[in-house]
Design a protein around this motif. Structure first.
Motif, PDB file in Angstrom:
ATOM      1  N   HIS A  67      22.672 -26.324  11.318  1.00 53.51           N
ATOM      2  CA  HIS A  67      24.119 -26.269  11.530  1.00 53.51           C
ATOM      3  C   HIS A  67      24.416 -25.713  12.922  1.00 53.51           C
ATOM      4  CE1 HIS A  67      28.307 -26.098  10.632  1.00 53.51           C
ATOM      5  NE2 HIS A  67      28.373 -24.796  10.585  1.00 53.51           N
ATOM      6  N   HIS A  68      23.746 -24.650  13.297  1.00 47.37           N
ATOM      7  CA  HIS A  68      24.034 -24.038  14.602  1.00 47.37           C
ATOM      8  C   HIS A  68      23.229 -24.697  15.714  1.00 47.37           C
ATOM      9  CE1 HIS A  68      25.408 -20.247  12.289  1.00 47.37           C
ATOM     10  NE2 HIS A  68      26.431 -21.013  12.592  1.00 47.37           N
ATOM     11  N   HIS A 102      27.318 -29.396  13.740  1.00 45.72           N
ATOM     12  CA  HIS A 102      28.002 -28.092  13.745  1.00 45.72           C
ATOM     13  C   HIS A 102      29.488 -28.268  13.416  1.00 45.72           C
ATOM     14  CE1 HIS A 102      29.007 -24.190  16.121  1.00 45.72           C
ATOM     15  NE2 HIS A 102      28.743 -23.915  14.873  1.00 45.72           N
TER      16      HIS A 102
HETATM   17 ZN   LIG Z   1      28.374 -20.781  11.869  1.00 45.85          ZN
END
Ligand SMILES: [Zn+2]
Length: 279
Positions: A67-68, A102
């Motif tokens: 996600h990051h 993200h």
């Molecule tokens: Zn985050």
């Protein structure tokens, strides 16, 4: 069954999480990897950090979806003199690709906050807290309802039980006996949505990374109750959702991949200590 190439997997990821939906400051998409490479195993994780790379190597992953972002700002070196450069070197040396979804995953339908909403017990329809301008079905955060009204303390207990264990746990601002039913949630840092949550008239807002002054002023002004969870924990439920969606869309093309959700806790905060009562 045809074998998946990285290009085919990326194509499906970009249908689920269109890079055009990402914020202008964000850095999403393929970080490293050869589009022609075969992908059999895909590991999903929140953070592209060393422990996650170790897990990917131990399991034999060909692709890590995080996600990051690893690199959010422009960089002129991926030398292994920094932890980020070390991550890039280790991945490339072991033929493991890295892909980031993200803010484009935050606003997707379903996206990060849908998974969070379900994890903390919200049922029925979910609608974006801040709808996207071009498509109101997508957007930041989600509003949903509990099956029946409960006290804030009870909701906090249920939400904590639905999220993975972290040192941080869950902090609550507001009268623990207040009844709550209509709840807003936003995975990750949700400071910027405080005003939107108040305007939406929800009973409580669950997010992460809230600061003292905005939280104090919000509650003093009669806003919804606040629940502040560990940043990592609020985004972790999305991993299972994304893995299932990817498996499904690839399956529709006759492509099979094995997916796995990392259970390595990579929240920045690793332990807590409680202070004594004032004497
Ligand atoms: Zn985050």
């Amino acid at each position: 069954m045809p074998e998946a190439t990285l290009a085919a997997v990326v194509e499906e990821l970009e249908t689920l999480y269109d890079p055009a939906w990402a914020e202008s400051w964000d850095a999403v998409g393929l970080v490293c990897g050869d589009p022609a490479a075969a992908v059999r195993r895909v590991l999903f994780a929140v953070d592209p950090v060393r422990t996650v790379v170790d897990e990917a190597l131990a399991w034999g992953a060909d692709l890590v979806v995080t996600h990051h972002p690893l690199y959010l700002r422009g960089t002129t070196s991926v030398a292994a003199t920094t932890f980020k450069g070390r991550v890039v070197h280790t991945l490339i040396k072991n033929d493991v690709a890295l892909y980031t979804a993200h803010t484009n995953a935050d606003v997707a339908d379903p996206g990060v906050s849908d998974a969070l909403a379900r994890a903390v017990g919200l049922t029925g329809d979910l609608v974006p807290l801040r709808p996207a301008a071009d498509d109101p079905r997508r957007g930041l955060g989600r509003i949903g309802s509990l099956a029946e009204p409960v006290t804030l303390a009870e909701f906090a207990a249920r939400a904590a039980a639905g999220l993975p264990r972290t040192a941080w746990g869950l902090r609550v601002a507001g009268d623990p006996d207040r009844r709550v039913r209509r709840i807003a949630v936003s995975g990750g840092a949700g400071d910027s949505l405080l005003g939107t949550a108040r305007a939406a008239g929800v009973d409580a807002f669950l997010t992460a990374d809230l600061r003292h002054h905005p939280a104090s002023e919000f509650v003093e002004a009669g806003g919804p109750a606040l629940l502040d969870a560990a940043h990592w924990a609020t985004e972790w439920p999305w991993l299972g959702q994304a893995a299932a969606l990817l498996t499904s869309v690839l399956g529709a093309r006759g492509i099979t991949v094995e997916t796995r959700v990392s259970e390595t806790v990579t929240d920045a905060w690793t332990t807590t200590a409680q202070c004594e009562d004032t004497k």
